[in-house]
Design an enzyme around this catalytic site. Structure first.
Site, short mmCIF file in Angstrom:
data_model
loop_
_atom_site.label_atom_id
_atom_site.label_comp_id
_atom_site.label_asym_id
_atom_site.label_seq_id
_atom_site.Cartn_x
_atom_site.Cartn_y
_atom_site.Cartn_z
N ASP A 12 -1.83 -9.11 9.89
CA ASP A 12 -1.30 -10.47 9.76
C ASP A 12 -2.27 -11.50 10.31
O ASP A 12 -2.94 -11.24 11.32
CB ASP A 12 0.06 -10.56 10.49
CG ASP A 12 0.82 -11.82 10.09
OD1 ASP A 12 0.49 -12.44 9.06
OD2 ASP A 12 1.76 -12.19 10.82
N ARG A 25 -7.72 -18.75 1.25
CA ARG A 25 -7.00 -17.63 1.87
C ARG A 25 -7.61 -16.28 1.50
O ARG A 25 -7.62 -15.34 2.30
CB ARG A 25 -5.53 -17.64 1.42
CG ARG A 25 -4.73 -18.82 1.96
CD ARG A 25 -3.30 -18.81 1.40
NE ARG A 25 -2.61 -17.56 1.70
CZ ARG A 25 -2.03 -17.28 2.86
NH1 ARG A 25 -2.04 -18.18 3.83
NH2 ARG A 25 -1.43 -16.14 3.05
N THR A 58 6.50 -5.11 -0.58
CA THR A 58 7.23 -5.34 -1.83
C THR A 58 7.51 -6.85 -1.99
O THR A 58 7.68 -7.33 -3.10
CB THR A 58 8.57 -4.56 -1.83
OG1 THR A 58 9.19 -4.71 -0.55
CG2 THR A 58 8.36 -3.09 -2.09
N ASN A 60 5.36 -9.25 -1.02
CA ASN A 60 4.10 -9.99 -1.20
C ASN A 60 3.81 -10.37 -2.66
O ASN A 60 2.97 -11.23 -2.91
CB ASN A 60 2.90 -9.23 -0.63
CG ASN A 60 2.84 -9.22 0.88
OD1 ASN A 60 2.31 -8.30 1.50
ND2 ASN A 60 3.39 -10.26 1.51
N TRP A 61 4.54 -9.78 -3.62
CA TRP A 61 4.33 -10.15 -5.04
C TRP A 61 4.69 -11.60 -5.26
O TRP A 61 4.25 -12.22 -6.24
CB TRP A 61 5.20 -9.28 -5.97
CG TRP A 61 4.83 -7.83 -5.99
CD1 TRP A 61 5.55 -6.81 -5.43
CD2 TRP A 61 3.69 -7.22 -6.60
NE1 TRP A 61 4.92 -5.61 -5.65
CE2 TRP A 61 3.77 -5.82 -6.37
CE3 TRP A 61 2.58 -7.70 -7.32
CZ2 TRP A 61 2.82 -4.92 -6.81
CZ3 TRP A 61 1.63 -6.79 -7.76
CH2 TRP A 61 1.75 -5.42 -7.52
C1 FPP Z 1 -1.42 -10.78 5.95
O1 FPP Z 1 -2.03 -12.02 6.28
C2 FPP Z 1 -2.24 -10.01 5.05
C3 FPP Z 1 -1.90 -9.55 3.81
C4 FPP Z 1 -0.56 -9.78 3.22
C5 FPP Z 1 -2.85 -8.83 2.96
C6 FPP Z 1 -3.67 -7.79 3.66
C7 FPP Z 1 -4.57 -7.18 2.66
C8 FPP Z 1 -5.88 -6.94 2.84
C9 FPP Z 1 -6.61 -7.21 4.10
C10 FPP Z 1 -6.60 -6.43 1.63
C11 FPP Z 1 -7.33 -5.17 1.79
C12 FPP Z 1 -6.70 -4.16 2.66
C13 FPP Z 1 -7.23 -2.98 2.98
C14 FPP Z 1 -6.48 -2.10 3.90
C15 FPP Z 1 -8.53 -2.51 2.47
P1 FPP Z 1 -1.36 -13.37 5.80
O2 FPP Z 1 -1.92 -13.74 4.48
O3 FPP Z 1 0.13 -13.22 5.84
O4 FPP Z 1 -1.85 -14.35 6.91
P2 FPP Z 1 -1.13 -15.69 7.39
O5 FPP Z 1 0.15 -15.28 8.05
O6 FPP Z 1 -2.10 -16.25 8.33
O7 FPP Z 1 -0.92 -16.53 6.17
#
Ligand code: FPP
Length: 234
Positions: A12, A25, A58, A60-61
């Site tokens: 996160d 992002r 699920t 995040n889509w």
């Molecule tokens: C959460 O940060 C992150 C995600 C929902 C995506 C994580 C995916 C990757 C790092 C892609 C590759 C993964 C691997 C394991 C190779 P956020 O976007 O919710 O951050 P925020 O809360 O600051 O908006």
């Protein structure tokens, strides 16, 4: 110092990390994927046996289409590279989640990583993809019900036998669950498996979460008194 056998991490803070730098992002997700690579190597080197990360839920889509596409592209690139190196490094990998909704290329890569993994012992990285804790339990219950209906399973089930229907079958429960990024919630991650895990929250955003942060979490884990519902031993 006891090294946890299984560490789980909710990735996160990628978006905020990027925003603070005036970047899109998706640049935060790319940095987050690099951090995952570094932390996985570090875990392997210090003797952690399982590392499980929450990469895509699920829910995040519902993010903007181009962000979802960028995350999928990163995963595709990461798995492609992993296939080339995991044999040499003896790393096992498992994807936890409903993979049927992922692209054909991701599904092929997942098959390949499973194949390679079946040939080795040792460190295992689990990536939760299109994963939801409640969906996992419902999916397990559905498969169990089908097995009972066809006479393959007995209705007299217990926790241990039910665990075999989860995506995490065969993987011990996490000892330590880490959430960087400042939020203090579980967000539908490993609901069944975290019954007795120690939780560690950190304000550090995931792309900045280095080995020294992991060490802090392990030190804190060592200060915890794990009783699993029992009484303290004197
Ligand atoms: C959460 O940060 C992150 C995600 C929902 C995506 C994580 C995916 C990757 C790092 C892609 C590759 C993964 C691997 C394991 C190779 P956020 O976007 O919710 O951050 P925020 O809360 O600051 O908006």
């Amino acid at each position: 110092m006891v090294v946890p056998e299984h560490i789980a991490i909710i990735l996160d803070g990628n978006g905020r990390w990027a925003k603070m730098r005036g970047l899109p992002r998706t640049a935060g997700h790319a940095a987050g994927a690099e951090t995952f690579r570094k932390i996985a190597t570090y875990c392997k080197n210090i003797g952690v046996k399982y590392l499980t990360v929450y990469a895509f839920s699920t829910e995040n889509w519902s993010r903007p289409e181009d962000e979802v596409r960028a995350i999928m592209k990163l995963l595709d690139k990461y798995l492609h590279e992993a296939i080339a190196t995991m044999e040499k490094d003896h790393i096992r990998m498992k994807i936890l989640g409903d993979v049927s909704q992922l692209s054909e290329s991701l599904q092929n890569e997942i098959k390949e990583t499973n194949d390679i993994s079946s040939r080795y012992d040792g460190f295992q990285a689990n990536i939760c993809l299109n994963y939801g804790g409640r969906a996992e339990i419902v999916n397990a219950a559905r498969h169990y019900a089908l097995d009972v209906a066809s006479g393959k399973a007995s209705p007299d089930i217990d926790e241990k036998s039910f665990s075999r229907y989860m995506y995490s079958a065969g993987i011990p429960d996490p000892d330590l669950l880490i959430r960087p990024g400042g939020e203090k919630r579980i967000s539908n991650f490993l609901l069944w498996q975290c019954a007795y895990s120690e939780f560690y929250f950190s304000d550090v955003l995931w792309p900045d979460f280095g080995p020294e942060e992991l060490d802090k979490a392990i030190e804190e884990f060592n200060r915890r008194d794990r009783r699993f519902g029992g009484v303290k031993q004197v």
